[in-house]
Scaffold this motif. Sequence first.
Motif, short mmCIF file in Angstrom:
data_model
loop_
_atom_site.label_atom_id
_atom_site.label_comp_id
_atom_site.label_asym_id
_atom_site.label_seq_id
_atom_site.Cartn_x
_atom_site.Cartn_y
_atom_site.Cartn_z
N LEU A 11 0.80 -1.22 0.00
CA LEU A 11 0.00 0.00 0.00
C LEU A 11 0.83 1.27 0.00
O LEU A 11 0.29 2.36 -0.09
N MET A 13 2.77 4.40 -1.07
CA MET A 13 2.60 5.19 -2.29
C MET A 13 3.69 6.25 -2.36
O MET A 13 4.20 6.69 -1.34
N THR A 15 4.56 10.14 -3.96
CA THR A 15 4.00 11.32 -4.59
C THR A 15 5.11 12.34 -4.75
O THR A 15 5.95 12.49 -3.86
N VAL A 118 -0.97 14.54 3.13
CA VAL A 118 -1.25 13.28 3.80
C VAL A 118 -2.18 13.57 4.98
O VAL A 118 -2.07 14.61 5.64
N ILE A 137 -12.44 8.68 1.80
CA ILE A 137 -11.18 8.40 1.11
C ILE A 137 -11.36 8.44 -0.39
O ILE A 137 -10.49 8.92 -1.14
N SER A 141 -7.89 13.23 -2.96
CA SER A 141 -6.81 12.82 -3.85
C SER A 141 -5.53 12.49 -3.10
O SER A 141 -4.60 11.93 -3.67
N PHE A 142 -5.46 12.82 -1.81
CA PHE A 142 -4.25 12.57 -1.03
C PHE A 142 -4.39 11.26 -0.25
O PHE A 142 -5.50 10.80 0.03
N PRO A 143 -3.27 10.64 0.14
CA PRO A 143 -3.34 9.39 0.89
C PRO A 143 -3.82 9.60 2.32
O PRO A 143 -3.47 10.58 2.97
N ILE A 145 -3.70 7.48 5.85
CA ILE A 145 -2.90 6.36 6.32
C ILE A 145 -3.09 6.08 7.81
O ILE A 145 -3.49 6.95 8.57
N LYS A 160 -7.58 0.83 0.69
CA LYS A 160 -7.82 2.28 0.77
C LYS A 160 -6.95 2.96 1.82
O LYS A 160 -6.55 4.11 1.64
N GLY A 162 -3.51 3.11 3.68
CA GLY A 162 -2.14 2.64 3.60
C GLY A 162 -1.45 2.66 4.95
O GLY A 162 -1.85 3.40 5.86
N VAL A 165 3.35 6.28 3.60
CA VAL A 165 3.47 6.87 2.28
C VAL A 165 4.86 7.49 2.16
O VAL A 165 5.44 7.93 3.16
#
Length: 526
Positions: A11, A13, A15, A118, A137, A141-143, A145, A160, A162, A165
């Motif tokens: 999971l 990610m 960016t 985040v 979520i 558009s952002f994670p 966590i 969904k 994580g 990140v």
Amino acid sequence: MKKLLTIAAALAMTTTLGTGMAVADNYTLHILHINDLHSRIEPISRFDGTCGAEDDAEGKCFGGAARLKTFLDAKRAELAGENVITLDAGDQFQGSLMYTTYKGAVEAEMMEAIGFDVMAVGNHEFDDGPEKLAEFIDMVSFPVISGNLDVSQSNLLNGKVGNHVVLEVGGQKIGIISALATDTVETSSPGPNVIFQNEIDALAADVATLEAEGVSKIIALNHVGAPKDFAIAEAVDGIDAVVGGHSHTLFSNSDEGALFSYPHMIGDTPVVQARAYGKYVGHLVLEFDADGNVTSATGDTVLIDASVTPDAAIAARVAELAGPIEELKAQVIGDTTAFIEGDRAVCRAVECAMGNLVADALLDRVKSQGVQVAIQNGGGLRASIDAGEITMGEVLTVLPFQNTLATFTTTGANIVAALENGVSQVEEGAGRFPQVSGMTYAFDASAAPGSRVSDVMVGGAPIDLAATYGVVTNNYMRNGGDGYAMFATATDAYDFGPGVEQVLADYIAAKGGSYTPYTDGRITAK
């Protein structure tokens, strides 16, 4: 643990952010952060409730999405070319009619407009179960966590949420890890398919994973509260800074009301938090050497007051969203002759005027049914009310959870056990602290949890541990919330009474519309 690491790797990610370029022997990272907004989309008063338009025009209000937009945009413009990330440490949900009405959609819209990189999952993100968190979520558009949650068994959240990140900022990899308080199973409604793991163990595992991937700069974005953040900073090697939430603690070098300096150092690890409700934004500046070690940690929280001009487009959108609920909020239900204290720092530690008001209202509603005792969790009280008119909007800000009145019968022994649970975490500011009516009790916070309560009286007489009593509370507590498991198995339980907010409004109206707040010594802290 191997399973957790597999989920984390799957999971994680990456960016790309920022334009600042790393310097070979020095790297500066600016962290802008908020926590515990609690749906304060509109500006707030000095008592943390929704601030009226007239007071806002007079410069008496703080925060609000429109001011946060202006401030963060201006700060990022000021730092153009620098390495900047914007973080949220959780609890966007719950706390105003914006959440009650729109169930997270407004919070998602505003976070997208303001710009976050985040967000950590907060306990209140589960207040309406995993479903609303999953929907939220999907809207951003952002994670989002949380590293100590195993959601692999949740068909709603799997894939969904994580564990961590990795952000690329100015040519450097910045790892963001996270933990959520494990007592969320008691303070919210994550359901049986969200499995919690020890915060320290989970964070240590995520640090190891990131370090194995060559990430040397690691920030913990937690929703566990300041005391646990301090323990994490001390116990987990490899964390460069902790950005926290959950305890609504003000860290500041300039505000006399702050509990800790900004940052507060635990050994070599800086820990920060920015109170709550969007009233402050934190700005942490970290200097790293070539090996990824923090050589300097500076910054402060900034008060978002009337000197910050609200963003016009956001303000207009907030007004549009508030339109359908303005009529309800504006209803005047009575007045109070004095300020009604509902601050969390008070109502989670000692008898408070708001606790007495709500507990008295609950008991008054059902005393004709033979109910003798009311217990209201201090964490269910979310704001104070100023002297003067009381509107329904203010009542709903104090009691935003849409809880219903719940009654049951139980033994005196269970009532004492409930009080012991209620004061078991008073030093942590836990929301389980019991505000009461129809009874009195004393507690000694220096004693061991489970042995703190004494001098329990019901109706002026010592409690009989073997006798049965009628109790009224809210449905959240009756079903075991905030650790009140002894209520979940009570007899004659009925959870479907009127909304607690309506009970309070009716109680004030029944008093002729005027109320004088008070405390009377029903709770004694030894």
